[in-house]
Design an enzyme around this catalytic site. Structure first.
Site, PDB file in Angstrom:
ATOM      1  N   GLY A 244       0.819  -1.204   0.000  1.00 26.51           N
ATOM      2  CA  GLY A 244       0.000   0.000   0.000  1.00 26.51           C
ATOM      3  C   GLY A 244       0.853   1.255   0.000  1.00 26.51           C
TER       4      GLY A 244
ATOM      5  CD  GLU B 216      22.579  -7.520 -23.353  1.00 24.26           C
ATOM      6  OE1 GLU B 216      22.645  -7.841 -24.540  1.00 24.26           O
ATOM      7  OE2 GLU B 216      23.552  -7.183 -22.684  1.00 24.26           O
TER       8      GLU B 216
ATOM      9  CB  SER C 148       9.109  -6.382 -23.890  1.00 25.10           C
ATOM     10  OG  SER C 148       9.605  -6.596 -22.583  1.00 25.10           O
TER      11      SER C 148
END
Length: 383
Positions: A344, A368, A371
């Site tokens: 929280g 590298e 995504s």
């Protein structure tokens, strides 16, 4: 200590235990301090790791290293160290990224001259210089040139986001020996920090993983003798892709280690903190979130280890390595975000480490190969 579907040798068990103890004693306590310092490389931690044999464990015994050349063991080690702190863990093992293209392309003489100095208690920092202001994941589009001269080459260009730049003593630099070609024009060169014409920019301000300081590298007709070219002209891209197959899997292990740290921290918090008269873990939403975290970590680790084993057995693993990195890095982002949610308001506070870990693991979705690039690599390697 992490679990694995494959049995470990006595030597692997010992080095994992060593790294776990080092992460607990030396790395975890320094994580917040290094993050706050922002642009200071914790060379003292690297030096301590070198003294106990962690920085050179992946170097072959023939050159003075620990001899754990298999990717599977590298993943085991990387997970434990990055459990302590992602940035410091990656710093400690950064010599492996420098060594990989030398092992892939280097002559026996080059291996002895450039790998042997990485071993022992006084091991130097190293760097791999590929990325440029206009060339990130697309390494074939680099524009740094290597112009032929008598007995060697003159390197001219600019590199960006180079980990350890300025602090590192030894560099592998990728440049074009044939500017008219893409991947076929890329060659690799070994360069020392004191080479005339090589200078460095100011430290780059980063979101996370601040233990690894990044700088630009400027190359103004830096002379490199022909004996310090790795492989033949035009083989650099092959060496880089071979390095990527390994480094992407190892970075996947780093992401798993950070995810595991965040999960364990959130689990301990949920077991001791009360809300609405009950422990947080007794609330179904939190329990289910923790279950998702644990499941994704186990799945990511299995994929990372599978990819490592395939590489170690000599198999083709470009697509599998991309799958491992993609899954592990996105798992780490999910888990660290979930850890912040579990704590929280305290998760959002710098008083607790989970917000730092969330910033740290974002890099694993970028370096590298982003995504998006990993998905492209996977799609091109579908069987």
């Amino acid at each position: 200590m992490s679990t694995t579907a494959w049995p470990l040798t006595d030597e692997q068990t010992q080095i994992v235990a060593l790294c776990k103890e080092f992460a607990e004693r030396e790395i975890r306590p320094r994580g917040r301090e290094v993050d706050e310092a922002d642009v200071v490389t914790p060379v003292d931690i690297f030096a301590k790791a070198a003294k106990v044999g962690i920085t050179d464990f992946m170097i072959p015994e023939a050159y003075g290293g620990g001899g754990f050349t298999d990717v599977f063991t590298q993943c085991l080690v990387q997970e434990e160290l990055c459990w302590g702190d992602p940035g410091i863990g990656n710093l400690v093992c950064s010599g492996g990224f420098f060594a990989d293209p030398i092992l892939a392309l280097g002559t026996e003489d080059q291996k002895r001259r450039w790998l042997t100095p990485l071993t022992g208690p006084d091991a130097p920092l190293t760097a791999l210089a590929t990325t440029e202001p206009g060339a990130g994941s697309d390494a074939a589009s680099i524009v740094t040139t290597a112009t032929r001269v008598d007995d060697g080459y003159l390197l001219t260009g600019q590199k960006a986001w180079i980990s350890n730049a300025g602090a590192a003593e030894l560099y592998v630099i990728f440049a074009k020996t044939d500017a008219g070609l893409r991947s076929g024009g890329v060659s690799a060169f070994l360069v020392r920090k004191d080479a005339a014409g090589m200078t460095f920019g100011q430290p780059m301000r980063k979101m996370g993983q601040r233990a690894i300081v990044c700088r630009e590298v400027f190359l103004d007709e830096v002379f490199v003798p022909e004996s310090d070219r790795l492989g033949e002209e035009g083989q650099g891209f092959y060496g880089l892709m071979s390095t990527f197959d390994i480094s992407r899997v190892v970075l996947g292990a780093a992401a798993v280690g950070a995810a595991r740290a965040a999960y364990e921290y959130a689990l301990d918090y949920a077991r001791t903190r009360k809300q609405f008269g009950r422990l947080i873990i007794e609330h179904q939403a939190v329990a289910f979130r923790l279950a998702d975290m644990a499941t994704r970590i186990e799945a990511a680790r299995l994929l990372v280890h599978h990819a490592a084993r395939v590489i170690d057995e000599g198999g083709s693993a470009t697509g599998l390595a991309a799958m491992a990195k993609l899954t592990a890095s996105e798992t780490a982002m999910f888990v660290t975000h979930a850890a912040v949610q579990t704590l929280g308001g305290w998760g959002y506070s710098r008083e607790y480490p989970v917000e730092q870990w969330m910033r740290d693991v974002k890099l694993e979705e970028i370096e590298e190969g982003t995504s998006d690039i990993m998905r492209l690599v996977i799609s091109r390697n579908l069987s």
